[in-house]
Design an enzyme around this catalytic site. Structure first.
Site, PDB file in Angstrom:
ATOM      1  N   ARG A 260       0.872  -1.188   0.000  1.00  0.00           N
ATOM      2  CA  ARG A 260       0.000   0.000   0.000  1.00  0.00           C
ATOM      3  C   ARG A 260       0.903   1.230   0.000  1.00  0.00           C
ATOM      4  O   ARG A 260       1.768   1.383   0.855  1.00  0.00           O
ATOM      5  CB  ARG A 260      -0.948  -0.001   1.198  1.00  0.00           C
ATOM      6  N   HIS A 264      -1.941   3.255   6.488  1.00  0.00           N
ATOM      7  CA  HIS A 264      -2.862   2.144   6.766  1.00  0.00           C
ATOM      8  C   HIS A 264      -4.305   2.627   6.672  1.00  0.00           C
ATOM      9  O   HIS A 264      -5.136   2.008   6.007  1.00  0.00           O
ATOM     10  CB  HIS A 264      -2.575   1.570   8.154  1.00  0.00           C
ATOM     11  N   TYR A 274       7.626   3.961  10.120  1.00  0.00           N
ATOM     12  CA  TYR A 274       7.994   2.542  10.150  1.00  0.00           C
ATOM     13  C   TYR A 274       8.392   1.982   8.786  1.00  0.00           C
ATOM     14  O   TYR A 274       8.753   0.818   8.680  1.00  0.00           O
ATOM     15  CB  TYR A 274       6.852   1.704  10.738  1.00  0.00           C
TER      16      TYR A 274
END
Length: 361
Positions: A260, A264, A274
């Site tokens: 993606r 999120h 991250y």
């Protein structure tokens, strides 16, 4: 001995691919039989979804949409698999899997209403075989086993398919659902879209397994790992899994290796905390739209003019769908109370009277 056995299992799950990153066919024998019109339609849907995703992110930032999980990068995984389905097959989506159910028949304005938390977003048209997008991680996997078993018992010539992410594969429901479907030989297809991060947790920290696909072995069902940025490979794998299920050969677990590009969800996630820019760059080069566009252009099936037509159509459809969503009557407390029972119990009758009076002022 046990380590050797594990390695033998893991080595069975090589990534299935048909198109490489340059849009070149690297597995001619696996090429699905699709007409030129079907190939163009797949591309149309991916471009349409990319524009829809961009617009949805903008609408969310404007406060005009509620919950939204970006999909850019996962179009091949989502739409290639849905394209392999029959209209009467059942889709049990997760909260990111809105494109699949829209192309299965859900009106776009209802997808926007669902994002806003409006009950009308889940009042599906008759004959539309979908469940509402599941918020609970992995719950749809158990439900899919049940729906698939129901189809089998009713002698329906259809399957139930569900989607989750790599994080969903770490849930207990994942194993329970696959095990149940396998034990009863139910016509189910379980797709894990491995975008490498369950929100912020890398897949390597979720499981010691080399692949998610190999987890099918424990359930006694078929498993395959697919290049999830290759729409033809996803289509072919899903079509094969569907045919096997209808032939009485049981469920299949499909792991699509995808990514993606956005956060999120739009609810405060920051992927830069991250994910490295190098990793983002690596997966940007694998963009499913770029890959499939190159393939179609070499065949003379796609042009900039065709793409612009799709972009304009998507923008017009989104504008009209938002207008329709905005024109939907706002939900009231009495609506929610009234949906719960055919005959209201005493405590809800009391609340209904209270809120009816409030809403009438």
């Amino acid at each position: 001995m046990s380590t050797k056995t594990l390695e033998q299992v893991e080595n069975q799950f090589e990534t299935f691919q048909i198109l490489n990153e340059e849009g070149e066919v690297v597995n001619e024998a696996a090429m699905p039989e699709l007409s030129d019109e079907q190939l163009q339609e797949i591309m149309r849907r991916m471009v349409y979804t990319r524009i829809w995703d961009q617009r949805a992110i903008s609408l969310n930032r404007q406060g005009r949409l509620g919950f939204y999980a970006p999909v850019a990068g996962q179009e091949a995984s989502m739409l290639g698999s849905q394209f392999a389905l029959d209209k009467e097959d059942w889709i049990l989506p997760g909260y990111r899997d809105i494109p699949q159910i829209v192309f299965h028949g859900l009106p776009l304005h209802q997808a926007f209403l669902w994002s806003r938390g409006h009950f009308a977003g889940s009042q599906f048209p008759d004959g539309l075989n979908i469940m509402f997008p599941q918020i609970i991680i992995g719950a749809q996997i158990i439900q899919t086993a049940g729906v698939a078993l129901g189809l089998k018992r009713k002698n329906k010539d259809n399957i139930a398919i569900t989607y989750t992410g790599d994080g969903g594969a770490s849930q207990g429901d994942f194993y329970e659902g696959m095990n149940f479907a396998g034990a009863y030989n139910a016509p189910a297809v379980f797709i894990v879209q491995n975008n490498r991060f369950a929100i912020s947790v890398p897949v390597e920290k979720q499981s010691a397994a080399k692949t998610i696909a190999q987890k099918a072995v424990a359930a006694g069902i078929e498993g395959i790992q697919v290049d999830g940025m290759d729409v033809l490979a996803v289509y072919a794998a899903t079509k094969d899994a569907r045919e096997r299920a209808l032939a009485g050969e049981g469920p299949t677990l499909i792991e699509t290796m995808t990514y993606r590009y956005g956060p999120h969800t739009m609810a405060g996630d920051d992927p830069t905390r991250y994910r490295s820019s190098d990793l983002d760059d690596e997966w940007t080069k694998k963009d499913p739209l770029v890959r499939f566009r190159k393939f179609l252009e070499k065949k003379g099936l796609w042009t900039e003019e065709k793409e612009n037509e799709v972009v304009d159509k998507a923008k017009d459809d989104i504008k009209e769908a938002m207008k329709k969503a905005d024109g939907t009557a706002k939900q009231k407390v009495t609506d929610l109370i009234g949906f719960m029972f055919e005959d209201l119990p005493a405590n809800l009758r009391e609340q209904m009277e209270e809120y009816t009076a409030k809403e009438s002022k």
